[in-house]
Design an enzyme around this catalytic site. Sequence first.
Site, PDB file in Angstrom:
ATOM      1  N   ASP A  30     -99.633 -54.612  33.860  1.00 29.42           N
ATOM      2  CA  ASP A  30    -101.036 -54.368  33.501  1.00 29.42           C
ATOM      3  C   ASP A  30    -101.908 -54.850  34.657  1.00 29.42           C
ATOM      4  OD1 ASP A  30    -102.422 -53.823  30.485  1.00 29.42           O
ATOM      5  OD2 ASP A  30    -103.746 -54.649  32.029  1.00 29.42           O
ATOM      6  N   GLU A 144    -101.564 -49.983  13.787  1.00 21.67           N
ATOM      7  CA  GLU A 144    -101.898 -51.362  14.141  1.00 21.67           C
ATOM      8  C   GLU A 144    -101.645 -52.235  12.923  1.00 21.67           C
ATOM      9  OE1 GLU A 144    -105.656 -52.226  16.061  1.00 21.67           O
ATOM     10  OE2 GLU A 144    -105.614 -50.236  16.975  1.00 21.67           O
ATOM     11  N   LYS A 193     -98.814 -35.075  17.988  1.00 26.41           N
ATOM     12  CA  LYS A 193     -99.531 -36.341  17.829  1.00 26.41           C
ATOM     13  C   LYS A 193    -100.933 -36.098  17.252  1.00 26.41           C
ATOM     14  CE  LYS A 193    -101.254 -40.333  18.130  1.00 26.41           C
ATOM     15  NZ  LYS A 193    -100.925 -41.662  18.413  1.00 26.41           N
ATOM     16  N   ASN A 197    -102.318 -37.250  13.351  1.00 25.04           N
ATOM     17  CA  ASN A 197    -103.462 -38.129  13.081  1.00 25.04           C
ATOM     18  C   ASN A 197    -104.578 -37.375  12.362  1.00 25.04           C
ATOM     19  OD1 ASN A 197    -102.414 -40.488  13.966  1.00 25.04           O
ATOM     20  ND2 ASN A 197    -103.714 -40.730  15.753  1.00 25.04           N
ATOM     21  N   GLY A 246    -111.517 -45.961  10.228  1.00 28.87           N
ATOM     22  CA  GLY A 246    -112.137 -46.374  11.492  1.00 28.87           C
ATOM     23  C   GLY A 246    -111.024 -46.623  12.472  1.00 28.87           C
ATOM     24  N   CYS A 249    -107.984 -44.846  16.697  1.00 28.54           N
ATOM     25  CA  CYS A 249    -107.151 -43.635  16.771  1.00 28.54           C
ATOM     26  C   CYS A 249    -107.739 -42.421  16.057  1.00 28.54           C
ATOM     27  CB  CYS A 249    -105.777 -43.953  16.234  1.00 28.54           C
ATOM     28  SG  CYS A 249    -105.067 -45.397  17.014  1.00 28.54           S
TER      29      CYS A 249
END
Length: 416
Positions: A30, A144, A193, A197, A246, A249
């Site tokens: 990173d 998450e 993907k 979603n 919310g 994603c």
Amino acid sequence: MNISVIGSGYVGLVTGVCLADFGHHITLMDVDKEKIEKLKKGLSPIYEPGLEELMKKNKNIIEYTTSLNDAIKDVIFLCLPTPTKDNGEADTSYIFEVSEKLSKIIKDDVLIVVKSTVPVGTCKQLKGFFDKADIVSNPEFLREGNAIYDFMNPDRIVIGVENERSRKIMEKVYIKQKDKIIFMDLNSAEMTKYASNAFLALKISFINEVAQLCEKTGANINYVKKGVGSDKRIGEHFLSAGIGWGGSCFPKDTSALIKIGEKHGLDMKIIKAARKVNYNQRSFFVNKILNHYKDLNGKTLAVLGLAFKPNTDDMRDAPSIDIIRKLLKYNAKINAYDPAAINNAKKIFGDKVCFKESVYDAVKDVDGVIILTEWDEFVNMDLEKVKNLVKNRVIFDGRNCIKIEKDFIYYGIGLN
Ligand code: UGA
């Protein structure tokens, strides 16, 4: 295998650490030095249940670095952010910048695996940077707060490939989950993907619209959810009515999908409607509160839950932001508590909100309690204690997550 992960955000970290648990040697890279230093000390920069434990367990086979050169391995995962641009499109500049840099330092035949959510056609475009490297699309389906569980127990692993070599390597990467892999072409993997979603987002918007109708017609969304969700063709998941979705994603990906449609001359009507219903749900909830009090001037309300969902400290596009801002506009005073997101919330609200240390601190002497995130701590709170602490016994439950039979005036979503 020697695998690197470029981008150590929540997707990169979870991917790297879980792949280490499969026995691979992992290099997590990173550009954020602070983050890498923290990781080297064994600390996770994000709140994700189980992540730190897994980092510790596999610490001998995970390296952390800020150098791109160190990240040149047999397989390179790109887990870089693709935020929303002002015009609603996904911003793929990080992916392209890193690919350009990589193309200059890659010497051998490596495999580049794009895990970031990218507009359909991006992987094909990336091929332009590389002579030798093959590109693979491997979108993530991690929630998450449940990311480790989701990685270890996937419903499916979607992999877009262009040749047999890539296919074989990816089977080795996912050595423990080979039977879950669905191979397809690059564009289809990228589309899968977005479509996944978007479908989940519209499923929630659908049930929220039905919940509003339940209130008008005298039906109860809890029964309706059970009755509808028990049909296997529909399924019970993502049918919980509330204040809507919310996070980073669904908002980002539904917006990007609309833009992809626009680019190809298609009006994505259903996704547009899902977004409209979703954001309206926040106002619908505030109106319930306004209807109860008529005037919020001088009223103090306890907000329980700030994160966009439980088990995360993520505040991105959390319904709590819009809802609290609206309540402040009506001059309500807000006491707020969240088990994990307070630090992030402070960056948003500053001293406009009075942050508290616990549920019971937050509810003391308030005119009403508002639940915005269904953390276990709120689901299991001691209502007897709450009853004796509040000034007025009113609860607005934005997630239909607690059961109230007596003592309080209770408002949920879609209930009668
Ligand atoms: C979502 C997807 O579920 C993952 O599969 C995907 O990989 C991820 O986006 C991503 O693209 O990275 P996430 O945003 O972490 O995961 O969270 P979800 O658990 O999907 O919840 C999204 C929102 O929907 C939350 O605000 C949640 O409160 C809300 N929600 C969820 C409801 O309002 N009702 C439900 O029944 C379920």
